[in-house]
Write a protein that holds these residues in place. Structure first.
Motif, PDB file in Angstrom:
ATOM      1  N   ASN A   1      -3.164   4.158   5.174  1.00 36.82           N
ATOM      2  CA  ASN A   1      -3.115   2.764   4.732  1.00 36.82           C
ATOM      3  C   ASN A   1      -3.639   1.856   5.839  1.00 36.82           C
ATOM      4  O   ASN A   1      -3.196   1.958   6.986  1.00 36.82           O
ATOM      5  CB  ASN A   1      -1.684   2.352   4.381  1.00 36.82           C
TER       6      ASN A   1
ATOM      7  N   ASN B   1       3.518  -7.694   4.530  1.00 37.06           N
ATOM      8  CA  ASN B   1       2.909  -6.373   4.430  1.00 37.06           C
ATOM      9  C   ASN B   1       3.962  -5.284   4.264  1.00 37.06           C
ATOM     10  O   ASN B   1       4.973  -5.266   4.963  1.00 37.06           O
ATOM     11  CB  ASN B   1       2.072  -6.086   5.685  1.00 37.06           C
TER      12      ASN B   1
ATOM     13  N   ASN C   1      -0.190   4.399   9.052  1.00 39.97           N
ATOM     14  CA  ASN C   1      -0.206   3.025   8.546  1.00 39.97           C
ATOM     15  C   ASN C   1      -0.715   2.098   9.640  1.00 39.97           C
ATOM     16  O   ASN C   1      -0.296   2.202  10.798  1.00 39.97           O
ATOM     17  CB  ASN C   1       1.202   2.577   8.138  1.00 39.97           C
TER      18      ASN C   1
ATOM     19  N   ASN D   1       3.441   5.882   3.548  1.00 37.72           N
ATOM     20  CA  ASN D   1       2.569   7.054   3.497  1.00 37.72           C
ATOM     21  C   ASN D   1       3.402   8.327   3.598  1.00 37.72           C
ATOM     22  O   ASN D   1       4.221   8.467   4.500  1.00 37.72           O
ATOM     23  CB  ASN D   1       1.552   7.035   4.640  1.00 37.72           C
TER      24      ASN D   1
ATOM     25  N   GLN E   1       6.647  -0.744   7.628  1.00 33.92           N
ATOM     26  CA  GLN E   1       5.799   0.446   7.601  1.00 33.92           C
ATOM     27  C   GLN E   1       6.664   1.704   7.652  1.00 33.92           C
ATOM     28  O   GLN E   1       7.556   1.818   8.495  1.00 33.92           O
ATOM     29  CB  GLN E   1       4.831   0.451   8.793  1.00 33.92           C
TER      30      GLN E   1
ATOM     31  N   GLN F   1       0.836  -1.189   0.000  1.00 33.29           N
ATOM     32  CA  GLN F   1       0.000   0.000   0.000  1.00 33.29           C
ATOM     33  C   GLN F   1       0.880   1.252   0.000  1.00 33.29           C
ATOM     34  O   GLN F   1       1.815   1.353   0.800  1.00 33.29           O
ATOM     35  CB  GLN F   1      -0.927   0.016   1.219  1.00 33.29           C
ATOM     36  N   ASP F   2       0.560   2.204  -0.886  1.00 31.57           N
ATOM     37  CA  ASP F   2       1.359   3.420  -1.030  1.00 31.57           C
ATOM     38  C   ASP F   2       0.417   4.606  -1.190  1.00 31.57           C
ATOM     39  O   ASP F   2      -0.423   4.620  -2.097  1.00 31.57           O
ATOM     40  CB  ASP F   2       2.279   3.287  -2.247  1.00 31.57           C
TER      41      ASP F   2
ATOM     42  N   GLN G   1       3.843  -0.925   3.789  1.00 37.63           N
ATOM     43  CA  GLN G   1       3.020   0.282   3.730  1.00 37.63           C
ATOM     44  C   GLN G   1       3.903   1.524   3.739  1.00 37.63           C
ATOM     45  O   GLN G   1       4.849   1.617   4.530  1.00 37.63           O
ATOM     46  CB  GLN G   1       2.055   0.337   4.925  1.00 37.63           C
TER      47      GLN G   1
END
Length: 417
Positions: free
Chosen positions: A310, A325, A356, A329, A376, A281-282, A327
């Protein structure tokens, strides 16, 4: 001797052709082991939907639905196997709006739903194998859902449930006694906004004013001896994603204003099998959630807002969970929840903000096993603020404001815990 030779040759060719035709017909009548769906959708123009209501003294319920959708595809499989390859491309705006005016007394419940979506894919499997290879892209400028009830004299005697939802990309999958697998790739550069507001005089019943804005959303649910193996990539690069709710009344018995804004969200839940998930996720978009509730006299009043860049949640009510995972942000997250009133009973105000977040769990009562690899990085400001004002008297006031840069929770617990 030449003539009989030519006859035999001709007979051989005819027989061969007949056998080939029979084989071709048999192959055409025999279905393959796996079904396949190839879906390609391109939306270039804008999609608009709008409603205006002016109602006086409605004796029963008032139900309103307004939706604007760019690309949509859905399907299901039962007692078989299917592969779905889907490519959805949204390049226009999706805008939905509802304007309501209620005069006098509205005796029934008011249900109003306003939805705007860019790309939507939903697939279900029952006692089957489901494989999905889905790509969703939204390069339009706006996904917007707006709902307003704007009469200060409105008396909603039956209560109200008013929702505004804006989502750029959505993939929803369901499996029952099935194995669900595949890859999902979502990207969006659109601004996503949900706005919901009411102005009323009197609501002697429950009223919930809810707004939700999500850039990329994935939801996978499976149960009854199912399993999941998924790779998910979500990228949000728009200017901002915003959800705002404003619930206002002179006298309200049970009034709630709620707002949730999320850039990337993936929720996976399973029963009766293993879950293996690889998620990336970005987000670079600014995330804002704001909830405001006002009432001069009130019984129960609530203002709650949540914002996340995220979010990943993976749960299995069975033995095995494996999570990989990542992530990132760099967008800011700003969340505010506000209540203002004079006299009443109970007030609840909450603001939650996170850069995140990942949650993973499996069932310890089943001898659960969880394996997680987590990375993260949060490079954006995260802010949560709760403001509460009671000018007169009240019975209880419960408030909270929580902000977290990176949050990771992994546990093995029993289903009842």
């Amino acid at each position: 001797m030449a003539k009989p030779a030519r006859i035999r040759l001709a007979g051989t060719i005819a027989a061969t052709a007949l056998c080939a035709a029979a084989a071709t017909e048999a192959a055409a009548q025999t279905p393959p082991d796996d079904s396949i769906v190839l879906n390609q959708q391109l939306q270039l123009g804008d999609v608009f939907s709008h409603q205006t209501l002016n109602v006086v003294d409605a004796q029963e319920q008032v139900t309103v639905s307004t939706s604007a959708q760019g690309n949509s595809a859905s399907g299901a499989v039962e007692n078989g196997s299917i592969t779905v390859q889907s490519d959805q491309d949204m390049r226009g705006d999706a805008v939905a709006g509802t304007d309501m005016t209620f005069g006098g007394d509205t005796w029934g419940v008011v249900n109003a739903t306003t939805q705007a979506q860019g790309n939507y894919l939903a697939v279900s499997a029952y006692d089957s194998d489901l494989t999905v290879d889905a790509t969703q892209s939204n390069t339009g400028s706006l996904v917007s859902a707006t709902s307003q009830l704007g009469d200060d004299d409105a008396r909603l005697l039956g209560g109200a449930y008013i929702n505004a939802s804006a989502i750029s990309n959505t993939v929803a999958m369901y499996g029952e006694g099935s194995f669900v697998g595949g890859t999902i790739d979502q990207s969006s550069s659109a601004t996503v906004r949900a706005y919901n507001r009411i102005e009323t005089q009197y609501i002697p019943a429950e009223a919930v004013i809810d707004s939700q804005a999500i850039v990329n959303a994935v939801q996978v649910t499976s149960g009854q001896t199912s399993g999941q193996n998924l790779a998910i990539v979500q990228t949000s690069t728009g200017a901002f994603v915003e959800a705002e709710s404003s619930a206002n009344s002179g006298n309200a018995w049970d009034l709630a204003g709620r707002a949730r804004a999320t850039a990337n969200q993936a929720v996976l839940y399973n029963e009766g099998g293993s879950v293996v998930a690889d998620s990336r996720q970005d987000n670079t978009a600014f995330v804002r959630a704001a909830a405001t509730t006002t009432a001069f006299d009130f019984g129960r009043a609530e203002a709650h807002a949540r914002g996340a860049a995220n979010e990943l949640s993976i749960g299995n009510n069975d033995i095995y969970v494996e999570i990989d995972n990542s992530q990132f942000n760099s967008g800011g997250v700003d969340v505010t929840a506000t209540f203002s009133g004079a006299n009443g009973y109970d007030v609840y105000v909450g603001a939650d903000a996170v850069g995140n977040s990942v949650i993973g769990y499996s069932c310890s009562d089943c001898g659960g096993y969880l394996e997680a690899r987590n990375s993260q990085t949060n490079d954006g400001d995260v802010s949560a603020r709760a403001d509460t004002t009671v000018a007169g008297s009240t019975r209880a006031v419960i408030t909270g404001a929580n902000s977290v840069g990176n949050s990771a929770t992994f546990h093995v617990s029993r289903p009842s815990h």
